[in-house]
Design an enzyme around this catalytic site. Structure first.
Site, mmCIF file in Angstrom:
data_model
loop_
_atom_site.group_PDB
_atom_site.id
_atom_site.type_symbol
_atom_site.label_atom_id
_atom_site.label_comp_id
_atom_site.label_asym_id
_atom_site.label_seq_id
_atom_site.Cartn_x
_atom_site.Cartn_y
_atom_site.Cartn_z
ATOM 1 N N ASP A 157 14.854 -34.247 4.370
ATOM 2 C CA ASP A 157 16.290 -34.535 4.229
ATOM 3 C C ASP A 157 16.689 -35.874 4.836
ATOM 4 O OD1 ASP A 157 16.220 -34.038 6.962
ATOM 5 O OD2 ASP A 157 17.277 -32.121 6.833
ATOM 6 N N ASP A 177 8.611 -25.376 8.287
ATOM 7 C CA ASP A 177 9.184 -26.140 7.188
ATOM 8 C C ASP A 177 8.611 -27.550 7.288
ATOM 9 O OD1 ASP A 177 10.753 -26.352 4.944
ATOM 10 O OD2 ASP A 177 12.650 -26.608 6.018
#
Length: 225
Positions: A31, A141
């Site tokens: 991100d 993640d």
């Protein structure tokens, strides 16, 4: 299965702590935001995770506001995974381990052994550089360019001017979509290795599921001083 290895400082200063191995799951994300462990005081280490500005210049002030919140601190492109051979890779991840807290997760290291898909049996040593309230128990993640921006959709366009990274959750789903990422991420991908030492998209199609053992992170880990 996993056994964390707690970092005592940086570079080659690592010490193993004995924990029972356990199973977990892996997902992927990228991100572009300043990671949680880049703020000072998150864990007992000599320095927090480093960040970069939009031009990939390293920022040494841990108090610079995140680019996902209108600031100028972003994840550095060299936080991409890299391979040391066809079966072993290194990288960084957002982590949530049952029974722990952010202070125990930040900068800890784990060796993942994947247990499904084409990468079953391959290993990846990761260092926790981020955490997240949306992570499940024992979830890793992994930071992979094109891995999906999730809820922070503003970070990558702010850092790179534009971002064509596939689905918001899950990211790219084909080699062609990998090629749409910024050029500093796109390298020739000719094997099933999990990444390469240079910024890469070679891991962009790896899927879920893992088991873990233990190993220290490479001493030249680019996220740290």
């Amino acid at each position: 299965m996993f056994t964390p290895i707690r970092t005592l400082g940086l570079a080659s200063l690592f010490a193993a702590t004995s924990y029972a191995q356990s199973t977990g799951s892996t997902t992927r994300y990228w991100d572009c935001c300043k990671t949680s462990c880049a703020w000072s005081g998150k864990a007992s280490v000599t320095a927090p995770v480093l960040t970069c500005d939009a031009n990939q210049n390293t920022l040494t002030d841990p108090n610079v506001k995140s680019g996902c919140d209108g600031g100028t601190a972003f994840a550095c492109a060299n936080n991409s995974p890299w391979a040391v051979d066809d079966n072993t890779a290194y990288g960084f991840a957002a982590v949530s381990i049952a029974g722990g807290t952010e202070s125990s997760w930040c900068c800890a290291c784990y060796e993942l052994t994947f247990t499904s898909t084409a990468i079953s049996g391959k290993k990846m040593i990761i260092q926790a550089t981020n955490t997240g309230g949306d992570l499940g128990s024992n979830q890793f993640d992994i930071m992979i360019p094109g891995g999906g921006v999730g809820i922070f959709t503003q970070g990558c366009p702010a850092q790179y001017g534009s971002w064509n990274g596939g689905a918001t959750y899950g990211g790219v789903s084909s080699r062609t979509e990998c090629d749409n990422l910024p050029k500093l991420f796109v390298k020739d991908a000719t094997s099933a290795s999990i990444g390469s030492r240079a910024p890469t998209t070679r891991a962009c199609l790896s899927k879920r599921s893992l088991a873990l053992a233990s190993s220290p992170l490479s001493p030249d880990a680019p996220a740290f001083r």
